[in-house]
Write a protein that holds these residues in place. Structure first.
Motif, PDB file in Angstrom:
ATOM      1  N   ALA A  61      39.714  42.039  33.843  1.00  0.00           N
ATOM      2  CA  ALA A  61      41.198  42.292  33.929  1.00  0.00           C
ATOM      3  C   ALA A  61      41.383  43.239  35.169  1.00  0.00           C
ATOM      4  CB  ALA A  61      41.894  42.916  32.855  1.00  0.00           C
ATOM      5  N   GLU A  62      40.393  44.226  35.602  1.00  0.00           N
ATOM      6  CA  GLU A  62      40.436  44.991  36.649  1.00  0.00           C
ATOM      7  C   GLU A  62      40.191  44.139  38.065  1.00  0.00           C
ATOM      8  OE1 GLU A  62      37.579  48.181  36.493  1.00  0.00           O
ATOM      9  OE2 GLU A  62      38.710  49.168  35.191  1.00  0.00           O
ATOM     10  N   LEU A  63      39.683  42.971  37.988  1.00  0.00           N
ATOM     11  CA  LEU A  63      39.400  42.287  39.278  1.00  0.00           C
ATOM     12  C   LEU A  63      40.731  41.707  39.619  1.00  0.00           C
ATOM     13  CD1 LEU A  63      36.460  40.187  38.198  1.00  0.00           C
ATOM     14  CD2 LEU A  63      36.570  42.132  39.597  1.00  0.00           C
ATOM     15  N   ASN A  64      41.575  41.718  38.852  1.00  0.00           N
ATOM     16  CA  ASN A  64      43.347  41.132  39.283  1.00  0.00           C
ATOM     17  C   ASN A  64      43.034  39.987  39.954  1.00  0.00           C
ATOM     18  OD1 ASN A  64      45.368  42.955  38.420  1.00  0.00           O
ATOM     19  ND2 ASN A  64      44.411  44.743  39.616  1.00  0.00           N
ATOM     20  N   LEU A  65      42.614  38.900  39.597  1.00  0.00           N
ATOM     21  CA  LEU A  65      42.624  37.718  40.156  1.00  0.00           C
ATOM     22  C   LEU A  65      43.598  36.789  39.836  1.00  0.00           C
ATOM     23  CD1 LEU A  65      38.666  36.764  39.343  1.00  0.00           C
ATOM     24  CD2 LEU A  65      39.487  37.559  41.244  1.00  0.00           C
TER      25      LEU A  65
END
Lengths: 290, 290
Positions: free
Chosen positions: B267-271
């Motif tokens: 989720a932190e990758l915010n893709l």
């Protein structure tokens, strides 16, 4: 394992879906049927698939254990998925193969061959991707591309692709002799259903990436692809490595059918758990004292 | 995506499980705790895991799409699983990684190195097994074996394995710079729990194949392995590639925790979904006319 009626009517699904011997004409085979499905339909398809999950899990673990115990002679399963664009190769891997422990499966998606692959015989990359002992291999496309797109697009001279049917038969016979179970699935969608699915890939950003404008060029050659599939299903369909025609307009049926074919073929292997290679009582004592 | 409280107390699980900076002593970290678990316990663990399944599916698909759209710069995730025998590396792959589309994962189990692997630097085979663009790689054991079993069993001289901590740090820093997210999990079981699990592998033929008499030899060196893990977790624990200590006596917690760590980090990758590389309106018209 309890005897459950996995398939309606009592016949194995492999019999119901087997491509006929002799000349195959996929145009005469329905794309929206659901032969053998034991439930009501879409409403209970998720439940039917989950019934298969635990059985498949047990069968896969036996095969994996067998592969660890005797890698040289272990059984291997190779599931080959072929079909027109949008016919559901990816969906099957997600929904049917996803039921099985990922440690026991080996997936290979064949794209247009690389320069290195083109420098070898067309079966070289196929052989390299074969699953290891005890593994279930999944081919997303396969050696059949070399008599499908290659034939339709005339990527090699006719005498070259004509010779490949026999070469594929010989290659598959060798695999069967080695202990592979081949499950060759043609995912059979209608031209109308493909149109719906292509349109559905153009509705929003979460689907655009699945859309490839080139798919419409293949679609424009639908009849030629049907002819090429007919030839492959007619000429490479021996009892030891038969084709199954999976009606694929209904996604829920398609996913269930491939999972059930896998279950049936793995159950036929009748695998026992491997015998221990150590003195069980002695090891119990060692563990207790440890 | 709706904001759900995936973890009890509001802190990210990565904070709760992060190995402390400075000297790590795993002997002081509980093996049977369940930090951050949002439910009651074992009774609702299956449900908690299934909540994660659909979220993980979405995140993984975004990553996969990103990998297809721009392979050179795509994000990649590498989950490293380390732990004593029976700590649950296989269970995590089955129950946590099994939640994700198998097409998006690449599993590599590292065994004793082959002759070819031994002829190369110890990081050669590790580098070869890195996941492709948009893929989630799973290492069942890893480069850390070269400072764990190799150190305990003195398979190479001390100056050789001593140098490896820095070599691993440099290798991991290079991967992070390339766009990899490393999730390094130490599966922390107690010596008592290991005994139970080894004994459970001696109860019947469906478990014998998982039992290896050599595991008792490693068990006899439990303290030396704890020392080796302490050294690895102390010396290879930078903020950019931190260790997580997963209490692993409770299988249901262990499986949930790794799935949740994976969710958090992906989720932190915010893709975003990739932008279309074609004219959407024009393609809609082409499909409609086809």
């Amino acid at each position: 394992m309890a005897k459950t009626a996995y398939v309606k009517g009592g016949k194995p699904l492999s019999q119901l879906l087997r491509a006929p011997s002799g000349a195959v004409d996929i145009r005469s085979i329905p794309t929206d049927a659901s032969p053998g499905y034991p439930g009501r339909g879409k409403s209970d398809a998720e439940a039917s698939r989950l019934v298969l999950a635990s059985v498949l899990g047990d069968l896969q673990e036996r095969m994996y254990a067998d592969g660890k115990a005797k890698p040289e002679t272990a059984k291997r399963v190779l599931l080959i998925l072929q079909g027109m664009d949008t016919s559901g190769k990816g969906g099957i891997i997600r929904h049917a193969i996803g039921l099985v422990d990922p440690q026991g499966i080996q997936i290979k998606a064949f794209k247009a061959p690389t320069a290195e692959e083109r420098a070898h015989d067309f079966l070289w990359r196929i052989t390299n991707a074969l699953p290891g002992p005890g593994m279930i291999g999944i081919f997303d496309r396969s050696q059949y591309e070399d008599v499908l797109i290659v034939r339709v697009e005339q990527l090699v001279p006719q005498d070259v692709w004509e010779a490949r049917y026999d070469q594929i038969n010989a290659w598959e016979a060798a695999r069967v002799a080695e202990g592979y179970t081949l499950i060759k699935c043609f995912l059979h969608v209608s031209k109308e259903e493909q149109k719906k699915r292509l349109a559905a890939r153009l509705v929003g950003p979460d689907k655009y990436w699945k859309y490839n404008p080139g798919d419409l060029d293949s679609r424009a050659k639908w009849d030629a692809y049907e002819d090429a599939y007919n030839a492959a299903l007619t000429r490479c369909n021996p009892d030891a490595a038969p084709w199954y025609v999976i009606p694929a307009d209904k996604k829920w049926y398609r996913d269930w059918a491939v999972a059930e074919l896998l279950r049936e073929k793995m159950a036929e292997l009748n695998l026992d758990w491997p015998a221990p290679t150590f003195d069980v009582e002695a090891e119990r004592a060692r563990v207790a004292a440890s």
